[in-house]
Design an enzyme around this catalytic site. Structure first.
Site, PDB file in Angstrom:
ATOM      1  N   SER A  92      -7.913  86.262 -43.793  1.00 46.59           N
ATOM      2  CA  SER A  92      -7.377  87.322 -44.650  1.00 46.59           C
ATOM      3  C   SER A  92      -6.002  86.913 -45.181  1.00 46.59           C
ATOM      4  O   SER A  92      -5.890  85.933 -45.893  1.00 46.59           O
ATOM      5  CB  SER A  92      -7.330  88.651 -43.902  1.00 46.59           C
ATOM      6  OG  SER A  92      -8.483  89.404 -44.184  1.00 46.59           O
ATOM      7  N   LYS A 144     -15.889  93.745 -44.113  1.00 51.64           N
ATOM      8  CA  LYS A 144     -14.544  94.052 -43.615  1.00 51.64           C
ATOM      9  C   LYS A 144     -14.645  94.884 -42.341  1.00 51.64           C
ATOM     10  O   LYS A 144     -14.418  96.095 -42.318  1.00 51.64           O
ATOM     11  CB  LYS A 144     -13.727  94.788 -44.683  1.00 51.64           C
ATOM     12  CG  LYS A 144     -12.233  94.546 -44.509  1.00 51.64           C
ATOM     13  CD  LYS A 144     -11.912  93.081 -44.732  1.00 51.64           C
ATOM     14  CE  LYS A 144     -10.527  92.745 -44.188  1.00 51.64           C
ATOM     15  NZ  LYS A 144     -10.280  91.319 -44.154  1.00 51.64           N
TER      16      LYS A 144
END
Length: 581
Positions: A380, A189
């Site tokens: 995402s 991330k």
């Protein structure tokens, strides 16, 4: 009483005058906008200038003032570009296409879609020529589809491979005492990595190398086919920058000739056996060639979700559950709509808004087939809203995946201490709380971490159910890892490689219909304030002023940092700055 009467009469008169002036303004604008009809003359060459920003969807503003002022006339959307090229293929007045653009205002996947459509155009037997003074790498990729490609004698081609640069702020934070408090799940991330480290992690370097290599492989294989140069040779050319001048470019077969603009015009004339009539893309679209007409009764709904995902209504550039969910419901309610295609072009954003859109799509899928088409980005939150589709179609260069979540809050505790500022709190309860001027306490971190983990688990479960995979298998390819569409096909995150047209064809097959027409959603209507913010009489909105002052490339960085600053709640989004050069 007389004074009051006069006051009311004056106020009423003011508003009546304002209304009449407004009507007069509309009338003048309508008359001014009523120019001559654009006619496509015989022996015309369609000139592609793609420097304007190309959106997946540039909806027509249905408000009367916008119609009168033709505020939509300068917008360029991908579907109109593709439709124009398709119409030109069948248009007897169009003899060929000239690619002559200083820049490409489209993303990687959009550019690839346009290039594919140009390859289809060549099947008609009509010519495609390309000319430029200087070719950027993306511009050359598109232009390499041409039958003949020309360069100015003192021009050059930027052909040196892909790269990406990320700025890291950890040392800056330590120096000035302002930092970001981060809670995340997903070792890849990297949206928040620049705030935690002063250099790139091995995991982030691995994923960036992987998707850049995948995109570059797609670029070189496409160029290899149309220019008849091996991929190995193309990589040698890139390694040594052997397009840096016209002579080297010609020697390495990147171009077919070194000529001036007037000589290029003469070549166009020779190609049509007479003086060619050049019509630019925008005029061709305005002539009615930006759409594919159909009289079919059955419809395929194409719902465009473009921009970052934020909780709320949303607009043309931001995905909000309000506007998108309303569009989904309209498509489901319309009995003539036989299937839904969701076109996603988003880096993600609010996890809550993504979940609300996912739910509405889950309900819609029970009523009608649902297909997803992925544009430049579907990562995402962008993947979150795509994962439950019956079929997912991505371009090979689409950036997708990034299944991971995080929360981030600014903290100025160290700065406040240096400045002699002390913050004191008074509370009625002992619940976890956060202050900009205090270190994040363990209780607040634990509560936030619990929320991040819960949303990550929900996200992975949504993907596992939608893709018919186990939780463990999804988790192994999740962790915030970014993939290209080509890689996503290999690991099961998408079903097919292709563009919007391929997704529509998949929806047609699922709906089992023979003829159809497209109905685009959502509709968009600006209010008065928004209209005057984009006034055609001058750059009056702050974004345009800032862009002009600092330049387009710097503005993009400014915009993305500004978006990051305004995030609310737990986020499901990809790395917030990925610039591929």
């Amino acid at each position: 009483m007389k004074f009051l009467r006069n006051l009311l009469a004056s106020i009423l008169g003011f508003f009546i005058s304002l209304f009449l002036l407004f009507c007069l303004f509309l009338l003048i604008a309508a008359i001014a906008g009523g120019g001559d009809e654009i006619v496509v003359k015989p022996n015309s060459v369609l000139e592609l200038d793609l420097a304007k920003q190309i959106k997946d969807y540039a909806p027509k503003d249905t408000s009367p003032l916008a119609q009168a002022l033709e505020l939509d006339s300068e917008k360029l959307s991908l579907d109109k570009v593709l439709n124009a090229i398709e119409n030109a293929q069948l248009d007897d007045n169009i003899k060929g296409i000239s690619i002559k653009t200083n820049a490409i205002g489209a993303g990687m996947a959009q550019t690839q879609a346009i290039r594919k459509k140009l390859e289809e155009f060549k099947e008609s037997g009509k010519f495609i020529y390309a000319y430029n003074d200087v070719y950027s790498q993306k511009n050359y990729y598109l232009s390499s589809v041409a039958d003949s490609l020309f360069l100015n004698p003192v021009g050059q081609i930027d052909f040196s491979g892909l790269s990406s640069e990320i700025l890291y702020y950890k040392d800056f934070e330590d120096k000035y005492g302002v930092k970001m408090e981060v809670v995340r799940h997903g070792k890849y991330k990297s949206a928040v990595e620049p705030y935690l480290e002063n250099k790139m992690s091995d995991a982030n370097r691995e994923q960036i190398t992987s998707f850049l290599t995948s995109i570059w492989s797609e670029f070189t294989s496409n160029i290899s086919k149309t220019r008849n140069i091996s991929v190995e040779q193309l990589n040698l050319i890139a390694d040594n920058s052997e397009g840096r001048n016209a002579e080297l470019a010609l020697k390495n077969k990147l171009i077919d000739g070194i000529i001036y603009k007037d000589e290029y015009t003469e070549k166009l004339n020779n190609a049509v056996d007479t003086k060619s009539n050049t019509i630019d893309l925008m005029d061709y679209i305005k002539s009615g060639k930006g759409r594919i007409s159909s009289t079919a009764k059955d419809k395929i709904a194409v719902i465009y979700a473009q921009g970052q995902i934020m909780y709320g209504e949303g607009n043309e550039d931001v995905i909000g559950q309000g506007m998108i969910n309303r569009a989904i419901k309209k498509a489901v309610k319309d009995k003539k709509v036989k299937a839904i295609v969701l076109r996603v072009n988003s880096p993600g954003g609010s996890a809550l808004a993504s979940e609300l859109i996912w739910r509405e799509l889950e309900l819609a899928k029970k009523e009608k087939p649902l297909v997803v088409s992925m544009g430049n980005l579907a990562a995402s939150g962008g993947y979150y809203i795509a994962c439950n589709a019956d079929v997912i179609v991505a371009e090979p260069t689409t950036i997708t995946g990034s299944i991971g979540v995080f929360g981030a809050l600014p903290n100025a505790y160290e700065l406040s201490q240096k400045m002699g500022i002390n913050a004191e709190q008074v509370s009625t309860n002992k619940s976890a709380s956060y202050s900009l001027f205090e270190p994040m306490d363990q209780k607040f971190y634990d509560v936030t971490k619990e929320g991040v983990e819960q949303i990550y688990t929900t996200f992975v479960n949504r993907v596992a159910t939608g893709r018919k995979m186990t939780f463990e298998k999804v988790d192994a390819i999740a962790q915030g890892r970014v993939w290209t569409g080509k890689e996503a096909l290999e690991n099961g995150l998408v079903d097919e490689l292709g563009g919007l047209e391929d997704a529509i064809n998949a929806a047609v097959q699922l709906a089992d219909i023979k003829s159809y027409r497209i109905r685009n959603y959502p509709s968009y209507k600006k209010n008065i304030k928004e209209m005057f913010n984009i006034s055609p009489f001058g750059k009056v909105n702050k974004e345009e002023i800032i862009k002009e002052a600092i330049g387009s490339e710097n503005y993009e960085l400014f915009r993305q940092i500004n978006e990051f600053k305004n995030m609310e709640g737990i986020q499901a989004r990809m790395p917030y700055v990925i610039q591929i050069k």
